[in-house]
Structure formats: C-alpha cells, structure tokens
Design a protein around this motif. Structure first.
Motif, PDB file in Angstrom:
ATOM      1  N   UNK A  99       3.361  14.738 -13.530  1.00 43.70           N
ATOM      2  CA  UNK A  99       2.372  15.380 -14.402  1.00 43.70           C
ATOM      3  C   UNK A  99       2.320  16.880 -14.113  1.00 43.70           C
ATOM      4  N   UNK A 100       2.388  17.243 -12.842  1.00 44.54           N
ATOM      5  CA  UNK A 100       2.394  18.662 -12.487  1.00 44.54           C
ATOM      6  C   UNK A 100       3.599  19.388 -13.040  1.00 44.54           C
ATOM      7  N   UNK A 101       4.765  18.762 -12.938  1.00 45.95           N
ATOM      8  CA  UNK A 101       5.991  19.377 -13.484  1.00 45.95           C
ATOM      9  C   UNK A 101       5.886  19.509 -14.995  1.00 45.95           C
ATOM     10  N   UNK A 102       5.350  18.495 -15.649  1.00 48.16           N
ATOM     11  CA  UNK A 102       5.200  18.529 -17.105  1.00 48.16           C
ATOM     12  C   UNK A 102       4.270  19.673 -17.517  1.00 48.16           C
ATOM     13  N   UNK A 103       3.126  19.807 -16.822  1.00 47.01           N
ATOM     14  CA  UNK A 103       2.200  20.898 -17.133  1.00 47.01           C
ATOM     15  C   UNK A 103       2.812  22.257 -16.819  1.00 47.01           C
TER      16      UNK A 103
ATOM     17  N   UNK B 199       0.827  -1.216   0.000  1.00 44.62           N
ATOM     18  CA  UNK B 199       0.000   0.000   0.000  1.00 44.62           C
ATOM     19  C   UNK B 199       0.855   1.258   0.000  1.00 44.62           C
ATOM     20  N   UNK B 200       1.947   1.255   0.755  1.00 44.92           N
ATOM     21  CA  UNK B 200       2.833   2.419   0.772  1.00 44.92           C
ATOM     22  C   UNK B 200       3.475   2.617  -0.598  1.00 44.92           C
TER      23      UNK B 200
ATOM     24  N   UNK C 142       3.797   5.739  -5.495  1.00 49.61           N
ATOM     25  CA  UNK C 142       3.780   5.751  -6.953  1.00 49.61           C
ATOM     26  C   UNK C 142       2.769   6.765  -7.474  1.00 49.61           C
ATOM     27  N   UNK C 143       1.602   6.829  -6.856  1.00 42.09           N
ATOM     28  CA  UNK C 143       0.577   7.795  -7.269  1.00 42.09           C
ATOM     29  C   UNK C 143       1.065   9.220  -7.023  1.00 42.09           C
ATOM     30  N   UNK C 144       1.686   9.453  -5.873  1.00 38.81           N
ATOM     31  CA  UNK C 144       2.191  10.798  -5.563  1.00 38.81           C
ATOM     32  C   UNK C 144       3.268  11.211  -6.562  1.00 38.81           C
TER      33      UNK C 144
END
Length: 76
Positions: free
Chosen positions: A61-65, A47-48, A53-55
């Motif tokens: 994605x945020x850096x790419x945008x 779970x960790x 992985x999601x974070x």
C-alpha cells in the motif's frame, strides 16, 4: 519337580502385562507431549505468517501511494 513353564506362570504373565501397560502409558504420555509441542510451534508459525502478511500488505500500500504521488509530481 515341575519345570518352569512361562506360559503357565501367572506371575510372569502379569509382570509382562504390567510392563506392556507401563510402556503403552509412557508412549501415550510422550505422544501427548509431542502433540502439545507441535501445536505450540504451529501457533507460532501461524502468528508469524499473519504478521508478515500484514507487513507485506502495508509495504504494498505504501509503494502504491508513493508511486501515485510520484506520478502526480511528475505530471505537475
């Protein structure tokens, strides 16, 4: 008088077998508890790892945008 021979003593043999069976039962119970604890720890670890992985994916994605927006601003 007969000397006590442990190999011909049925009570001594059955006590030894009972002790061995009790020891094996105790070891089996300990092994089951260990497997349960290890399975629980494996579940927490998985779970960790999924959460991290999601974070990381969201950050990428945020850096790419953000890089795309910065490039558009620089070209404008």
């Amino acid at each position: 008088m007969n000397e006590a021979d442990p190999s011909q003593d049925p009570d001594g043999a059955s006590d030894g077998i009972r002790d061995i069976m009790r020891t094996l039962k105790s070891m089996s119970a300990d092994m089951v508890r260990l497997v349960v604890v290890e399975t629980r720890l494996f579940g927490h670890t998985v779970l960790a790892m999924i959460g991290l992985t999601v974070v990381i994916a969201l950050l990428l994605v945020g850096v790419w945008l953000f890089a795309g927006a910065a490039l558009v601003m620089a070209l404008a």
